[in-house]
Design an enzyme around this catalytic site. Structure first.
Site, PDB file in Angstrom:
ATOM      1  N   PHE A 124       2.607   2.982  -7.019  1.00  0.00           N
ATOM      2  CA  PHE A 124       3.257   2.542  -6.126  1.00  0.00           C
ATOM      3  C   PHE A 124       3.712   1.090  -5.935  1.00  0.00           C
ATOM      4  CE2 PHE A 124       3.855   4.093  -1.601  1.00  0.00           C
ATOM      5  CZ  PHE A 124       3.722   5.161  -1.576  1.00  0.00           C
ATOM      6  N   GLN A 245       8.817  -5.714   8.160  1.00  0.00           N
ATOM      7  CA  GLN A 245       9.031  -4.890   6.471  1.00  0.00           C
ATOM      8  C   GLN A 245      10.161  -3.837   6.810  1.00  0.00           C
ATOM      9  OE1 GLN A 245       6.430  -1.798   4.362  1.00  0.00           O
ATOM     10  NE2 GLN A 245       6.295  -3.819   3.307  1.00  0.00           N
ATOM     11  N   HIS A 247      11.847  -1.051   4.908  1.00  0.00           N
ATOM     12  CA  HIS A 247      11.354  -0.118   3.806  1.00  0.00           C
ATOM     13  C   HIS A 247      12.759   0.036   2.883  1.00  0.00           C
ATOM     14  CE1 HIS A 247      10.170   3.409   1.437  1.00  0.00           C
ATOM     15  NE2 HIS A 247       8.735   3.210   2.096  1.00  0.00           N
ATOM     16  N   LEU A 257      12.583   8.275   6.666  1.00  0.00           N
ATOM     17  CA  LEU A 257      11.908   7.632   5.843  1.00  0.00           C
ATOM     18  C   LEU A 257      11.789   8.507   4.397  1.00  0.00           C
ATOM     19  CD1 LEU A 257      10.144   5.329   4.409  1.00  0.00           C
ATOM     20  CD2 LEU A 257       8.208   6.497   5.368  1.00  0.00           C
ATOM     21  N   GLU A 260       7.937   5.713  -0.814  1.00  0.00           N
ATOM     22  CA  GLU A 260       8.079   5.277  -1.809  1.00  0.00           C
ATOM     23  C   GLU A 260       7.423   6.070  -3.092  1.00  0.00           C
ATOM     24  OE1 GLU A 260       5.610   1.057  -2.689  1.00  0.00           O
ATOM     25  OE2 GLU A 260       7.199   0.962  -1.091  1.00  0.00           O
ATOM     26  N   ARG A 291       8.065  -3.953  -1.561  1.00  0.00           N
ATOM     27  CA  ARG A 291       8.979  -3.573  -0.692  1.00  0.00           C
ATOM     28  C   ARG A 291      10.033  -4.512  -0.374  1.00  0.00           C
ATOM     29  NH1 ARG A 291       5.499   0.544   3.184  1.00  0.00           N
ATOM     30  NH2 ARG A 291       5.338   2.206   1.717  1.00  0.00           N
ATOM     31  N   HIS A 358      10.681  -0.651   9.097  1.00  0.00           N
ATOM     32  CA  HIS A 358       9.467   0.317   8.984  1.00  0.00           C
ATOM     33  C   HIS A 358       8.092  -0.174   9.641  1.00  0.00           C
ATOM     34  CE1 HIS A 358       7.291   3.547   6.930  1.00  0.00           C
ATOM     35  NE2 HIS A 358       6.761   2.425   6.298  1.00  0.00           N
ATOM     36  N   ARG A 403       3.677  -6.083   3.628  1.00  0.00           N
ATOM     37  CA  ARG A 403       2.587  -5.206   3.214  1.00  0.00           C
ATOM     38  C   ARG A 403       2.843  -4.408   1.893  1.00  0.00           C
ATOM     39  NH1 ARG A 403       2.193   0.230   4.012  1.00  0.00           N
ATOM     40  NH2 ARG A 403       3.959   0.404   5.290  1.00  0.00           N
TER      41      ARG A 403
END
Length: 601
Positions: A124, A245, A247, A257, A260, A291, A358, A403
């Site tokens: 990730f 954030q 995304h 979405l 990821e 991100r 996001h 994050r």
């Protein structure tokens, strides 16, 4: 018909939790198993809470697929946060991560499995081994439906533990007594329109994020910042609200979405020339950079004319090389989303994506026990007695300015459990603190103001203007002039919110009333965000202000970070639209501090 005091119903519980997502249900499970009388309020059925939309995984250094330990996870999270995360809280979360994942497995969570029976883990963004040298497989996944599986697992365990659920109820306001302690909440039962006071020894806010302040969002329509609005109106400051954030991979034109986990499984971002452009921006991690970094890189490609489509306004996410079998097994929901929202077969063609709002890194300030904390005298972290917050509506702060993916599901497990344990350890079997005589007055006044304003403005018109304003003035790239203009516009919108009205005065499932009440929460979050952002004169994490970038070979690296002046948390107070600050906690619990440095990937 107006609400009156003689229509107020009162019920008592040891603990009232507002929100039935992952954090609320992890906390309620801990409490119910300890024998406490727990009530969980939710606007929707618990398994429809927004945790259900989380796809990619939950981060934990199990080391099932590659070399890993919690020290690497700790370092990655601090670096990902752009050094605004509190290092004691981050250490606590990363150390607890394997324990809460194995615990969830024992609850019945259907994780994907390796051939040897261990939990499957995928790479990730921003997660590395050996302090940034190479990607690591740390995301514990159930295909691309991890949040769905987690939410159902926690709900089943809560049913077995006899947790009381109030489904389709909306909490309105916190009740504080003369000492400032929280002694309950006011709420409406949506089915009947009846008004309640839920009297409690402890109240916990677990209402999730507020991504619906933006026009393009991956958030559910229920994510209107209700817990943040309740806290702000009760005099609790909101922390670090400038950091939102984006995304990288929301479906272009739809905002839905794409996890990821796609890039974790090997998907590649391509520009109009077919180039894998992330190799230029992040030579080591490439498409698996954090991100904020990937979103800025995508936006830069579009700004420089290498976007795709007739308007050159999106990027392509290419998974075709993974093969249909891998996609069917590891990314079945993504394949379905491609068909339904982009008319694309991802096994055969790339899918258009754009950065989409996001997650909020900021929220209600708490300590690692979930206690809501406020400044008092020289101490910036004095607990508010009777009040806890967990999950996305809270700010511990483990996410800082950005994050890492998979740390949100981890956050809600670790701190939901920790808050539950702290409440149990400090629970009193004695009498409830009495309700103040005015307990219902503020909420009744809010409701009756709407009831009497038949010719007021329609809530959704104001909500849409809030979203358009935030999208325009608080996007991926910001300028000081644009943010300053946004502050003025949001202040004007706040005045319009005072003139909300209702044309429908029925009690049963009156969604117009609910939407109006939600707008009163949205405006608190929007003003907190805009005011906090305009005041932070630097670049850090998700807050990239073009005025403060210093020239560099890398055009998207936010090198305008100013640690000398801005290594501090923002605190926004609703009354008077005031700002304050408090220091970042840079001392971990047991290991050495990780000093700031430039983020490269």
């Amino acid at each position: 018909m107006s609400y009156t005091k003689d229509q107020v119903n009162v019920r008592k519980f040891d603990v009232v939790i507002v929100g039935a997502g992952g954090s609320g249900m992890r906390a309620s499970l801990q409490l119910a198993r300890a024998g406490l009388n727990v009530a969980v309020l939710s606007k929707v059925f618990p398994t429809r809470s927004h945790t259900v939309a989380a796809q990619g995984g939950v981060g934990a250094s199990l080391g099932n697929m590659s070399e890993d330990n919690w020290h690497y996870h700790f370092y990655d999270t601090i670096k990902g946060s752009d050094w605004l995360g509190d290092q004691d809280a981050i250490e606590f979360m990363c150390q607890e991560a394997p324990k809460v994942v194995y615990e969830l497995e024992h609850f019945g969570m259907p994780f994907d499995r390796n051939p040897d029976g261990t939990i499957y883990q995928r790479p990730f963004g921003g997660h590395t081994a050996n302090y940034g040298e190479k990607p690591v497989q740390r995301a514990c996944a159930a295909a691309d439906r991890t949040g769905h599986a987690m939410l159902h697992t926690l709900y089943q365990q809560n049913v077995a533990a006899h947790t009381t659920f109030f489904v389709e109820w909306m909490a309105l306001d916190l009740i504080r007594d003369a000492d400032g302690d929280v002694v309950g909440v006011t709420a409406i039962e949506m089915e009947t329109g009846d008004f309640y006071i839920l009297h409690a020894k402890t109240v916990m806010l677990a209402t999730g994020g507020a991504g619906r302040i933006f026009q393009a969002s991956t958030n559910a329509f229920i994510n209107t910042g209700d817990g943040l609005g309740m806290a702000a109106r009760a005099g609790v400051p909101l922390q670090d609200m400038e950091f939102w954030q984006f995304h990288p991979t929301g479906v272009a034109g739809a905002g839905v979405l794409l996890t990821e986990g796609c890039r974790g499984e090997g998907a590649i971002l391509r520009n109009s020339e077919g180039e894998r452009f992330m190799e230029r921006y992040a030579p080591t991690l490439k498409d698996l950079a954090p991100r904020d970094f990937v979103s800025r890189s995508m936006d830069q490609e579009i700004k420089e004319g290498r976007g795709c489509g007739p308007n050159k306004d999106y990027i392509l996410l290419d998974m075709t090389h993974l093969g249909a079998d891998t996609i069917h097994k590891r990314l079945p929901s993504v394949e379905e989303i491609g068909h339904n929202f982009a008319n694309v077969d991802i096994t055969k063609e790339p899918i258009p994506v754009v950065p989409t709002i996001h997650y909020q890194m900021g929220g209600i300030p708490t300590n690692i026990n979930g206690q809501v904390v406020v400044p008092m005298g020289d101490d910036p972290n004095v607990p508010v007695r009777g009040l806890y917050a967990v999950g996305e509506c809270s700010c511990v702060s483990v996410h800082g300015a950005n994050r890492l993916g998979t740390n949100s599901l981890l956050d809600l497990l670790v701190f939901g459990k920790a808050a539950g344990n702290h409440i149990i350890a400090n629970h009193s079997n004695g009498a409830f603190k009495p309700l103040p005589a005015t307990a219902a007055d503020y909420s009744l006044e809010r409701l009756n103001r709407l009831e009497s304003a038949s010719d007021g403005e329609y809530a959704q018109h104001i909500a849409n203007d809030i979203r358009n304003t935030m999208q325009q003035h608080a996007g991926v790239f910001r300028t000081q002039a644009s943010m300053d203009e946004g502050v003025v516009k949001v202040a004007e919108l706040r005045e319009r919110v005072k003139g909300l009205g209702l044309k429908d005065h029925s009690r049963v499932f009156n969604m117009a009333r609910q939407e109006a009440l939600e707008v009163e929460n949205l405006i608190e979050v929007a003003q907190a965000t805009m005011t906090s952002a305009a005041a932070r004169h630097e670049c850090r994490g998700a807050h990239t202000v073009l005025d403060y970038e210093r020239p560099a070979d890398d055009p998207v690296a936010p090198l305008g970070r100013n640690d000398a002046e801005w290594m501090k948390h923002t605190l926004w107070l609703s009354e008077g639209n005031q700002l304050g600050y408090k220091p970042v906690r840079t001392q971990p619990l047991t290991v050495d501090t990780v000093p700031p440095k430039v983020r490269t990937f």
